[in-house]
Design an enzyme around this catalytic site. Structure first.
Site, short mmCIF file in Angstrom:
data_model
loop_
_atom_site.label_atom_id
_atom_site.label_comp_id
_atom_site.label_asym_id
_atom_site.label_seq_id
_atom_site.Cartn_x
_atom_site.Cartn_y
_atom_site.Cartn_z
N VAL A 263 0.86 -1.19 0.00
CA VAL A 263 0.00 0.00 0.00
C VAL A 263 0.89 1.24 0.00
CG1 VAL A 263 -1.75 1.29 1.28
CG2 VAL A 263 -1.91 -1.21 1.08
N HIS A 549 9.19 -4.18 20.79
CA HIS A 549 7.81 -4.02 21.23
C HIS A 549 7.39 -2.55 21.11
CE1 HIS A 549 8.56 -8.01 22.72
NE2 HIS A 549 7.35 -8.12 23.20
N HIS A 593 4.77 -8.76 27.15
CA HIS A 593 4.90 -8.92 25.70
C HIS A 593 3.54 -8.59 25.10
CE1 HIS A 593 8.96 -10.56 25.72
NE2 HIS A 593 8.63 -11.02 26.91
C1 LIG Z 1 10.96 -10.76 16.57
C2 LIG Z 1 9.79 -10.42 17.44
C3 LIG Z 1 9.53 -11.20 18.56
C4 LIG Z 1 8.42 -10.91 19.36
N1 LIG Z 1 8.11 -11.77 20.37
C5 LIG Z 1 6.93 -11.63 21.03
C6 LIG Z 1 6.47 -12.63 21.94
O1 LIG Z 1 7.13 -13.67 22.14
N2 LIG Z 1 5.28 -12.44 22.55
C7 LIG Z 1 4.52 -11.33 22.34
O2 LIG Z 1 3.46 -11.20 22.96
N3 LIG Z 1 4.92 -10.37 21.47
C8 LIG Z 1 6.09 -10.51 20.80
N4 LIG Z 1 6.46 -9.58 19.85
C9 LIG Z 1 5.60 -8.40 19.65
C10 LIG Z 1 4.29 -8.70 18.90
O3 LIG Z 1 4.45 -9.79 18.02
C11 LIG Z 1 3.88 -7.44 18.14
O4 LIG Z 1 3.77 -6.36 19.04
C12 LIG Z 1 2.52 -7.58 17.43
O5 LIG Z 1 2.50 -8.77 16.67
C13 LIG Z 1 2.27 -6.37 16.54
O6 LIG Z 1 1.05 -6.52 15.84
P1 LIG Z 1 0.55 -5.39 14.82
O7 LIG Z 1 -0.75 -5.87 14.30
O8 LIG Z 1 0.62 -4.08 15.47
O9 LIG Z 1 1.64 -5.36 13.65
P2 LIG Z 1 2.16 -6.52 12.68
O10 LIG Z 1 1.74 -7.85 13.17
O11 LIG Z 1 3.62 -6.31 12.49
O12 LIG Z 1 1.38 -6.28 11.32
C14 LIG Z 1 1.63 -5.25 10.41
C15 LIG Z 1 1.42 -5.82 9.01
O13 LIG Z 1 1.32 -4.77 8.06
C16 LIG Z 1 2.05 -5.11 6.91
N5 LIG Z 1 2.40 -3.85 6.24
C17 LIG Z 1 3.16 -2.84 6.71
N6 LIG Z 1 3.24 -1.84 5.82
C18 LIG Z 1 2.48 -2.21 4.75
C19 LIG Z 1 2.18 -1.58 3.51
N7 LIG Z 1 2.65 -0.36 3.19
N8 LIG Z 1 1.37 -2.25 2.64
C20 LIG Z 1 0.88 -3.49 2.96
N9 LIG Z 1 1.16 -4.12 4.12
C21 LIG Z 1 1.95 -3.48 5.01
C22 LIG Z 1 3.24 -5.87 7.46
O14 LIG Z 1 3.89 -6.65 6.47
C23 LIG Z 1 2.59 -6.69 8.56
O15 LIG Z 1 2.09 -7.93 8.07
C24 LIG Z 1 7.59 -9.81 19.05
C25 LIG Z 1 7.87 -9.01 17.94
C26 LIG Z 1 8.95 -9.31 17.13
C27 LIG Z 1 9.21 -8.46 15.92
#
Ligand SMILES: Cc1cc2nc3c(=O)[nH]c(=O)nc-3n(C[C@H](O)[C@H](O)[C@H](O)COP(=O)(O)OP(=O)(O)OC[C@H]3O[C@@H](n4cnc5c(N)ncnc54)[C@H](O)[C@@H]3O)c2cc1C
Ligand SMILES: *[C@@H]1O[C@H](CO)[C@@H](O)[C@H](O)[C@H]1NC(C)=O
Ligand SMILES: *[C@@H]1O[C@H](CO)[C@@H](O)[C@H](O)[C@H]1NC(C)=O
Ligand SMILES: *[C@@H]1O[C@H](CO)[C@@H](O)[C@H](O)[C@H]1NC(C)=O
Length: 624
Positions: A263, A549, A593
């Site tokens: 996007v 995070h 987390h």
């Molecule tokens: C390596 C790692 C380990 C972690 N470990 C833990 C854990 O063990 N336990 C826990 O509770 N939390 C953990 N976390 C934190 C937790 O997973 C995240 O805080 C949470 O998943 C974030 O969710 P979200 O929906 O905000 O973003 P996300 O799940 O990151 O989703 C965002 C989505 O948008 C997409 N996107 C972005 N920009 C665009 C664009 N321009 N066009 C189209 N698509 C786009 C991305 O590709 C992605 O799929 C971890 C995070 C990481 C990175």
């Protein structure tokens, strides 16, 4: 830098879909030609929850655009024992922060998932929630409905908790109250069946240091405990938003998910004198398309890219938009601000080789055998996860004089600062610092020797003062935004001092029996020369990393556009038909987390979107 580089696993993407798991494909042209009610930007953790709940109503047409590939059925994503291996691969955006002046000018690697499921596809499987006061603070900041008690149904809704047998619970010290968990949600949670050889020592070691065993889901999470994991109990695979909220429902005729669709911006038009989101511009296979949303556009692109997309769409300030030729449609001063992340230190110890868990997998013969065992019987080394946790109140780390001294350093009287300051209190029983032990190297630090085995103690600060920002540096969505968490700057110096004190406690864990019985010596930082002491402050400056995070960049913060980016119904201030539903709306850090909380935000967000949809429908009917 990461284990994925250490052992170089070969990520093979095999898309073999079982019966009943037909992933409906739509072409980009067909997607652009469809009149959607809702378009969700980002098929990540939150995005797929919202897509599922909205499309449960067959009259609502939902489109999801995800920049990453599917990732479903790739063992690197679904195998618990391969925890961390997807970090830094094709499934990771691979961001870096700006060089951090207080960290010796180091830029830090900033992992974010890029696949269906987003960061839930690559995270470390920890399932937990924060303390009651953590969420109550959200409500106190001006967001009614977001206090802990109101959130409980949404904490439970995503979850099916699979309780262990009483014998297993006794043997592995699993403390839980099933009443705090969900019973029929899409995400399966369970305790591991197999543990590292160090697990049997963990609880007793912390108890010797005065930290009791506690159940941690009822609104108070401090204590020592065994981690609950987001894993399917039947076949020990990752349970995450793509596998549970999307795949079983991918055949719904009113739900369309397009992967590898980037996007570029939200289209905001003047409709009847109001800035209104009407669709998005996206690129797929090198071709740019426009897609239309009649009801709403929902940004679920995560803490880094949701604010990036707002700025690219003209929502932000002239300071950040004008230099890139983007005109400001809505002056929204907090877009990209209030970035709060968690900081981490990693101590490395040489350990008794018989208790190591993941490093044996460095041996290709051991790995091949473990893969066969895992695929055939869902057991073995590849089911083992880090799950030795302790959340420790400040008074275990700091004396009262020092706590009061640190509090006296706090500058600023805004609500958020005062909230974090209130937690800097010697008498509070809040899990202010997290400790994890794992007999493994999850992050490569130091210079490990291949013939030795290592264990890691992680320390993570839960209520950081450090506050930074994210802003665009180009009018192109392809150029990574500038991520500047400003670690240890301003009030952030208190974080640095707290981390330095905390590491003395971390080190004392390794020196306490019975854990000390498997530890052969400290490697990072090296044991101090006789008669000298480790300079922990220096260590913190040179070695602090992010544990990924980040929150707050599209914060709901009460008080309208002059205080936050979205309101308590997650509607973007100043733009009609546009919401943000992801971790970026969290106004202030919680001691936990984040995934369990992000699922809860998405469930609550979906409920609010559906309520508003119903209201509008009724009003339309009433007019007729
Ligand atoms: C390596 C790692 C380990 C972690 N470990 C833990 C854990 O063990 N336990 C826990 O509770 N939390 C953990 N976390 C934190 C937790 O997973 C995240 O805080 C949470 O998943 C974030 O969710 P979200 O929906 O905000 O973003 P996300 O799940 O990151 O989703 C965002 C989505 O948008 C997409 N996107 C972005 N920009 C665009 C664009 N321009 N066009 C189209 N698509 C786009 C991305 O590709 C992605 O799929 C971890 C995070 C990481 C990175
Ligand atoms: C594991 O089991 C879950 C739940 O039954 C199922 O959805 C998933 O497809 C299975 N995964 C694999 C790799 O077999
Ligand atoms: C409290 O902790 C600080 C920081 O470690 C230390 O300098 C100070 O001497 C301690 N004070 C007391 C009374 O122990
Ligand atoms: C610290 O917390 C205690 C217990 O809640 C409270 O009574 C006290 O006023 C707090 N101290 C400060 C300085 O806020």
């Amino acid at each position: 830098m990461f284990i994925s580089k250490l052992v170089a696993p070969i990520a093979t993407l095999i898309l073999c879909l079982g019966e009943g798991n037909v992933v409906e494909a739509i072409t980009a042209a067909a997607f652009a030609a469809t009149s959607f009610d809702y378009i969700i930007v980002g098929g990540g953790t939150a995005g797929l929850v919202v897509a599922n709940r909205l499309s449960a109503n067959p009259h609502i047409k939902v489109g999801v655009l995800e920049a990453g590939t599917s990732g479903l059925d790739d063992p690197i994503i679904y195998t618990p024992g391969k925890v961390g291996w997807a970090v830094g691969t094709q499934y990771d955006w691979g961001f870096n922060t700006e060089p951090q002046p207080e960290l010796g000018n180091r830029p830090l690697f900033y992992s974010r998932g890029k696949a269906l499921g987003g960061s839930s596809a690559i995270n470390f499987y920890v399932w937990m929630r924060g303390n009651k006061p953590d969420y109550d603070a959200w409500a106190e900041l001006g967001n009614p409905g977001w206090d802990f008690n109101s959130m409980i149904p949404y904490f439970k809704k995503p979850e099916t908790f699979n309780p262990p047998t009483p014998l297993h619970a006794t043997n592995f010290k699993l403390d839980y109250d099933a009443a705090d968990h969900g019973t029929s949600g899409p995400i399966n949670t369970c305790y591991s069946t197999q543990y590292s050889g160090a697990h049997q020592h963990w609880h007793e070691t912390l108890e010797h240091l005065g930290v009791p065993r506690r159940d941690t889901f009822g609104g108070s999470n401090w204590g020592v405990w065994t981690g609950l994991t987001s894993v399917n109990p039947t076949n020990r695979t990752r349970s995450y938003s793509a596998s549970e909220y999307y795949r079983p429902y991918s055949g719904r005729p009113n739900l369309h998910v397009l992967t590898e669709a980037m996007v570029l911006k939200v289209i905001i038009q003047n409709v009847g004198g109001h800035h209104t989101a009407t669709g998005v511009q996206f690129r797929h296979g090198g071709v740019t398309h426009t897609a239309n949303a009649g009801a709403e556009v929902i940004l679920s692109a995560g803490t880094i890219q949701s604010p990036q997309l707002l700025e690219l769409s003209g929502v932000g300030t002239s300071t950040h938009l004008t230099p890139h030729g983007i005109s400001v449609k809505v002056h929204s001063p907090h877009v990209g601000e209030n970035l709060q992340d968690r900081i981490m230190n990693v101590l490395l110890y040489e350990i008794d080789p018989t208790v190591a868990n993941q490093s044996p997998l460095k041996d290709p013969v051991v790995l091949a055998a473990a893969e066969t065992e895992y695929e055939t019987s869902h057991t073995g080394l590849l089911t083992v996860l880090p799950n030795d946790f302790a959340y420790v109140p400040l008074h275990y780390l700091l004396n009262e004089t020092y706590t009061n001294h640190l509090r006296s350093l706090v500058v600023g009287t805004d609500d958020r600062t005062l909230n974090i300051k209130s937690k800097l209190n010697h008498s509070l029983a809040l899990g202010s610092m997290e400790y994890v032990f794992d007999p493994n190297i999850l992050f490569q630090v130091g210079d490990p020797e291949p013939t030795k085995e290592y264990g890691t103690i992680f320390q993570m600060l839960q209520y950081p003062f450090s506050t930074g920002h994210i802003h665009i540096t180009s009018s192109s969505a392809d150029v990574h935004p500038k991520i500047d968490p400003k670690y240890f700057e301003g009030n952030g110096q208190i974080d640095m001092l707290t981390m330095a004190e905390g590491l003395k406690f971390a080190d004392s864990i390794a020196r306490q029996s019975p854990l000390s019985s498997i530890i052969l010596g400290r490697v990072v930082p090296p044991e101090p020369a006789p008669g000298t002491e480790t300079d922990w402050l220096e260590f913190v400056k040179e070695n602090t990393v992010s544990d990924w995070h980040p929150i707050g960049t599209c914060a709901m913060n009460g008080g309208g556009i002059h205080k936050g980016v979205v309101d308590e119904r997650l509607r973007v201030h100043g733009v009609k038909k546009l919401r943000v539903v992801d971790a970026s709306v969290i106004p202030v850090q919680i001691s936990s987390h984040l995934q369990g909380t992000v699922y809860a935000i998405a469930e609550k967000g979906a409920d609010m979107i559906l309520q508003d949809f119903e209201c509008k429908r009724r009003r339309r009917r009433g007019r007729r």
